[in-house]
Motif scaffolding. Sequence first.
Motif, PDB file in Angstrom:
ATOM      1  N   ALA A 185      30.250  17.318  42.562  1.00  0.00           N
ATOM      2  CA  ALA A 185      30.681  17.765  41.227  1.00  0.00           C
ATOM      3  C   ALA A 185      29.894  19.030  40.918  1.00  0.00           C
ATOM      4  O   ALA A 185      28.936  19.356  41.611  1.00  0.00           O
ATOM      5  CB  ALA A 185      30.357  16.694  40.176  1.00  0.00           C
ATOM      6  N   GLY A 186      30.320  19.706  39.860  1.00  0.00           N
ATOM      7  CA  GLY A 186      29.541  20.888  39.486  1.00  0.00           C
ATOM      8  C   GLY A 186      30.334  21.892  38.688  1.00  0.00           C
ATOM      9  O   GLY A 186      31.355  21.549  38.070  1.00  0.00           O
ATOM     10  N   GLU A 187      29.837  23.113  38.684  1.00  0.00           N
ATOM     11  CA  GLU A 187      30.491  24.187  37.934  1.00  0.00           C
ATOM     12  C   GLU A 187      30.491  25.477  38.746  1.00  0.00           C
ATOM     13  O   GLU A 187      29.622  25.687  39.608  1.00  0.00           O
ATOM     14  CB  GLU A 187      29.770  24.454  36.599  1.00  0.00           C
ATOM     15  N   ILE A 188      31.463  26.329  38.407  1.00  0.00           N
ATOM     16  CA  ILE A 188      31.531  27.678  38.960  1.00  0.00           C
ATOM     17  C   ILE A 188      31.587  28.625  37.762  1.00  0.00           C
ATOM     18  O   ILE A 188      32.444  28.474  36.886  1.00  0.00           O
ATOM     19  CB  ILE A 188      32.774  27.824  39.869  1.00  0.00           C
ATOM     20  N   GLN A 189      30.657  29.549  37.710  1.00  0.00           N
ATOM     21  CA  GLN A 189      30.577  30.485  36.586  1.00  0.00           C
ATOM     22  C   GLN A 189      30.569  31.890  37.165  1.00  0.00           C
ATOM     23  O   GLN A 189      29.673  32.239  37.938  1.00  0.00           O
ATOM     24  CB  GLN A 189      29.293  30.240  35.774  1.00  0.00           C
ATOM     25  N   LEU A 190      31.568  32.684  36.823  1.00  0.00           N
ATOM     26  CA  LEU A 190      31.617  34.035  37.387  1.00  0.00           C
ATOM     27  C   LEU A 190      32.465  34.958  36.522  1.00  0.00           C
ATOM     28  O   LEU A 190      33.227  34.495  35.673  1.00  0.00           O
ATOM     29  CB  LEU A 190      32.097  34.024  38.838  1.00  0.00           C
ATOM     30  N   ASP A 191      32.299  36.249  36.728  1.00  0.00           N
ATOM     31  CA  ASP A 191      33.070  37.226  35.959  1.00  0.00           C
ATOM     32  C   ASP A 191      34.099  37.888  36.870  1.00  0.00           C
ATOM     33  O   ASP A 191      33.891  37.994  38.088  1.00  0.00           O
ATOM     34  CB  ASP A 191      32.148  38.277  35.321  1.00  0.00           C
ATOM     35  N   PHE A 192      35.192  38.323  36.243  1.00  0.00           N
ATOM     36  CA  PHE A 192      36.263  38.985  36.985  1.00  0.00           C
ATOM     37  C   PHE A 192      36.697  40.253  36.268  1.00  0.00           C
ATOM     38  O   PHE A 192      36.648  40.313  35.032  1.00  0.00           O
ATOM     39  CB  PHE A 192      37.496  38.073  37.069  1.00  0.00           C
ATOM     40  N   TRP A 193      37.165  41.211  37.036  1.00  0.00           N
ATOM     41  CA  TRP A 193      37.904  42.336  36.468  1.00  0.00           C
ATOM     42  C   TRP A 193      39.385  42.021  36.639  1.00  0.00           C
ATOM     43  O   TRP A 193      39.802  41.491  37.681  1.00  0.00           O
ATOM     44  CB  TRP A 193      37.599  43.629  37.225  1.00  0.00           C
ATOM     45  N   SER A 194      40.175  42.396  35.624  1.00  0.00           N
ATOM     46  CA  SER A 194      41.630  42.278  35.772  1.00  0.00           C
ATOM     47  C   SER A 194      42.114  43.441  36.649  1.00  0.00           C
ATOM     48  O   SER A 194      41.342  44.357  36.961  1.00  0.00           O
ATOM     49  CB  SER A 194      42.306  42.354  34.393  1.00  0.00           C
ATOM     50  N   LEU A 215      36.033  47.801  46.697  1.00  0.00           N
ATOM     51  CA  LEU A 215      36.396  46.821  45.682  1.00  0.00           C
ATOM     52  C   LEU A 215      37.521  45.931  46.190  1.00  0.00           C
ATOM     53  O   LEU A 215      38.286  46.333  47.059  1.00  0.00           O
ATOM     54  CB  LEU A 215      36.813  47.545  44.398  1.00  0.00           C
ATOM     55  N   GLY A 216      37.596  44.714  45.648  1.00  0.00           N
ATOM     56  CA  GLY A 216      38.601  43.797  46.170  1.00  0.00           C
ATOM     57  C   GLY A 216      39.260  42.930  45.120  1.00  0.00           C
ATOM     58  O   GLY A 216      40.259  43.295  44.516  1.00  0.00           O
ATOM     59  N   TRP A 217      38.660  41.777  44.855  1.00  0.00           N
ATOM     60  CA  TRP A 217      39.283  40.678  44.118  1.00  0.00           C
ATOM     61  C   TRP A 217      39.455  41.014  42.638  1.00  0.00           C
ATOM     62  O   TRP A 217      38.491  41.422  41.975  1.00  0.00           O
ATOM     63  CB  TRP A 217      38.377  39.471  44.270  1.00  0.00           C
ATOM     64  N   THR A 218      40.649  40.825  42.149  1.00  0.00           N
ATOM     65  CA  THR A 218      40.916  40.946  40.710  1.00  0.00           C
ATOM     66  C   THR A 218      41.583  39.655  40.242  1.00  0.00           C
ATOM     67  O   THR A 218      42.300  39.006  41.004  1.00  0.00           O
ATOM     68  CB  THR A 218      41.887  42.104  40.400  1.00  0.00           C
ATOM     69  N   VAL A 219      41.351  39.312  38.978  1.00  0.00           N
ATOM     70  CA  VAL A 219      41.967  38.110  38.397  1.00  0.00           C
ATOM     71  C   VAL A 219      42.406  38.447  36.979  1.00  0.00           C
ATOM     72  O   VAL A 219      41.602  38.927  36.180  1.00  0.00           O
ATOM     73  CB  VAL A 219      40.955  36.929  38.405  1.00  0.00           C
ATOM     74  N   ASN A 220      43.655  38.190  36.683  1.00  0.00           N
ATOM     75  CA  ASN A 220      44.147  38.469  35.318  1.00  0.00           C
ATOM     76  C   ASN A 220      43.975  37.280  34.384  1.00  0.00           C
ATOM     77  O   ASN A 220      43.839  37.448  33.185  1.00  0.00           O
ATOM     78  CB  ASN A 220      45.629  38.863  35.353  1.00  0.00           C
ATOM     79  N   ARG A 267      42.023  43.714  26.465  1.00  0.00           N
ATOM     80  CA  ARG A 267      41.276  42.485  26.170  1.00  0.00           C
ATOM     81  C   ARG A 267      40.759  41.815  27.453  1.00  0.00           C
ATOM     82  O   ARG A 267      39.715  41.195  27.481  1.00  0.00           O
ATOM     83  CB  ARG A 267      42.252  41.572  25.425  1.00  0.00           C
ATOM     84  N   LYS A 268      41.571  41.927  28.520  1.00  0.00           N
ATOM     85  CA  LYS A 268      41.249  41.138  29.718  1.00  0.00           C
ATOM     86  C   LYS A 268      40.544  41.935  30.801  1.00  0.00           C
ATOM     87  O   LYS A 268      40.349  41.436  31.913  1.00  0.00           O
ATOM     88  CB  LYS A 268      42.539  40.569  30.306  1.00  0.00           C
ATOM     89  N   ILE A 269      40.170  43.169  30.518  1.00  0.00           N
ATOM     90  CA  ILE A 269      39.688  43.977  31.646  1.00  0.00           C
ATOM     91  C   ILE A 269      38.415  43.394  32.281  1.00  0.00           C
ATOM     92  O   ILE A 269      38.226  43.483  33.464  1.00  0.00           O
ATOM     93  CB  ILE A 269      39.510  45.489  31.312  1.00  0.00           C
ATOM     94  N   ILE A 270      37.574  42.788  31.445  1.00  0.00           N
ATOM     95  CA  ILE A 270      36.387  42.094  31.993  1.00  0.00           C
ATOM     96  C   ILE A 270      36.352  40.702  31.373  1.00  0.00           C
ATOM     97  O   ILE A 270      36.358  40.561  30.150  1.00  0.00           O
ATOM     98  CB  ILE A 270      35.087  42.852  31.672  1.00  0.00           C
ATOM     99  N   GLN A 271      36.348  39.691  32.230  1.00  0.00           N
ATOM    100  CA  GLN A 271      36.405  38.308  31.742  1.00  0.00           C
ATOM    101  C   GLN A 271      35.274  37.473  32.329  1.00  0.00           C
ATOM    102  O   GLN A 271      34.863  37.694  33.468  1.00  0.00           O
ATOM    103  CB  GLN A 271      37.716  37.649  32.176  1.00  0.00           C
ATOM    104  N   PHE A 272      34.821  36.503  31.535  1.00  0.00           N
ATOM    105  CA  PHE A 272      33.803  35.546  32.000  1.00  0.00           C
ATOM    106  C   PHE A 272      34.480  34.174  32.112  1.00  0.00           C
ATOM    107  O   PHE A 272      35.036  33.696  31.119  1.00  0.00           O
ATOM    108  CB  PHE A 272      32.647  35.449  30.993  1.00  0.00           C
ATOM    109  N   HIS A 273      34.415  33.588  33.303  1.00  0.00           N
ATOM    110  CA  HIS A 273      35.082  32.299  33.521  1.00  0.00           C
ATOM    111  C   HIS A 273      34.070  31.207  33.863  1.00  0.00           C
ATOM    112  O   HIS A 273      33.108  31.452  34.590  1.00  0.00           O
ATOM    113  CB  HIS A 273      36.070  32.392  34.696  1.00  0.00           C
ATOM    114  N   ARG A 274      34.363  30.016  33.360  1.00  0.00           N
ATOM    115  CA  ARG A 274      33.527  28.840  33.651  1.00  0.00           C
ATOM    116  C   ARG A 274      34.437  27.675  34.018  1.00  0.00           C
ATOM    117  O   ARG A 274      35.294  27.287  33.217  1.00  0.00           O
ATOM    118  CB  ARG A 274      32.701  28.500  32.406  1.00  0.00           C
TER     119      ARG A 274
END
Length: 277
Positions: A185-194, A215-220, A267-274
């Motif tokens: 179990a656990g968590e993943i905490q990371l930031d993404f650029w759209s 540069l590579g991975w983007t997430v919207n 709004r989504k250009i830089i996002q923090f995901h948990r």
Amino acid sequence: MSVSKIHVDLSGPPQTMLDMLYGKALDADSPHPILNDTFAKTLVEQLDYDWQASAITRQRRRQVASIVVRGTQFDTWAREFLARHPQAVVLHLGCGLDSRVFRLDPGPGVQWYDVDYPDVISLRERLYPGRDHYHLVSASATDPSWLTAIPADRPGLLLAEGLSMYLPEAEGVALLRRVVERFPAGEIQLDFWSRLGMRAQKRTNRVITHSGSTLGWTVNRPEEVLAAVPGLRVISATSMFGADTVERLPKGHRRVAKVASRTPGLRKIIQFHRYGF
Ligand SMILES: C[S@@+](CC[C@H](N)C(=O)[O-])C[C@H]1O[C@@H](n2cnc3c(N)ncnc32)[C@H](O)[C@@H]1O
């Protein structure tokens, strides 16, 4: 007596962490610090590097808000995780010279792994003291071999701040899958650029050009990550402009963030995901 400084001789993507370090040091040196990373301030003084002239760091004086908002958000989320899981394993990937393990000062039940390229880890070894239950891993975060040596009989936290955008998408996804499969179990905490954020950064971010980073991975949106990595659920996802720490920025910054957080796309250009698993 003059104290000899430690020379910085980095090339490629590891140079990007100098920009982060300098931003945190500038915040710590300001009249009203937000992250107040005094370790960063000390390290900047200890390193033989022309912070004001370097093409990597010289622009940072104009803008430290994004760095401290991000750093504070991930400190908060990591603290919350550690409060619930005092026996956890932390994988702090692309750690750079960030002092998070010292800022959070986790209890003796936590095994903390700071992972980055060998040049960065050898600088860390010279700059930071060791501590119990703290480990340095000199490797690419996406190399599958180091993870097999990490104990995985307890909850795990993968925390990667400012890393995803430097990874090829397939390798980033494979890394998250390995962690979800390995820990109970656990968590993943990371930031993404759209994708829009990535295009904007390619045009305007001199750190990327000067460091020669690919540069590579983007997430919207988080659903893209949920579809790629079975077993995850979203705990929280916020735009940088809507993060809690924005409230502590000066009025002008708050106003800009408010407008940006209401503007579709921007709004989504830089996002923090948990995520939890
Ligand atoms: C923008 S800096 C962020 C540093 C740190 N997380 C912070 O916020 O201060 C990106 C860091 O990721 C590291 N990095 C990039 N690609 C990596 C990879 N494949 N494996 C490990 N580290 C990587 C770089 O060496 C650099 O230290």
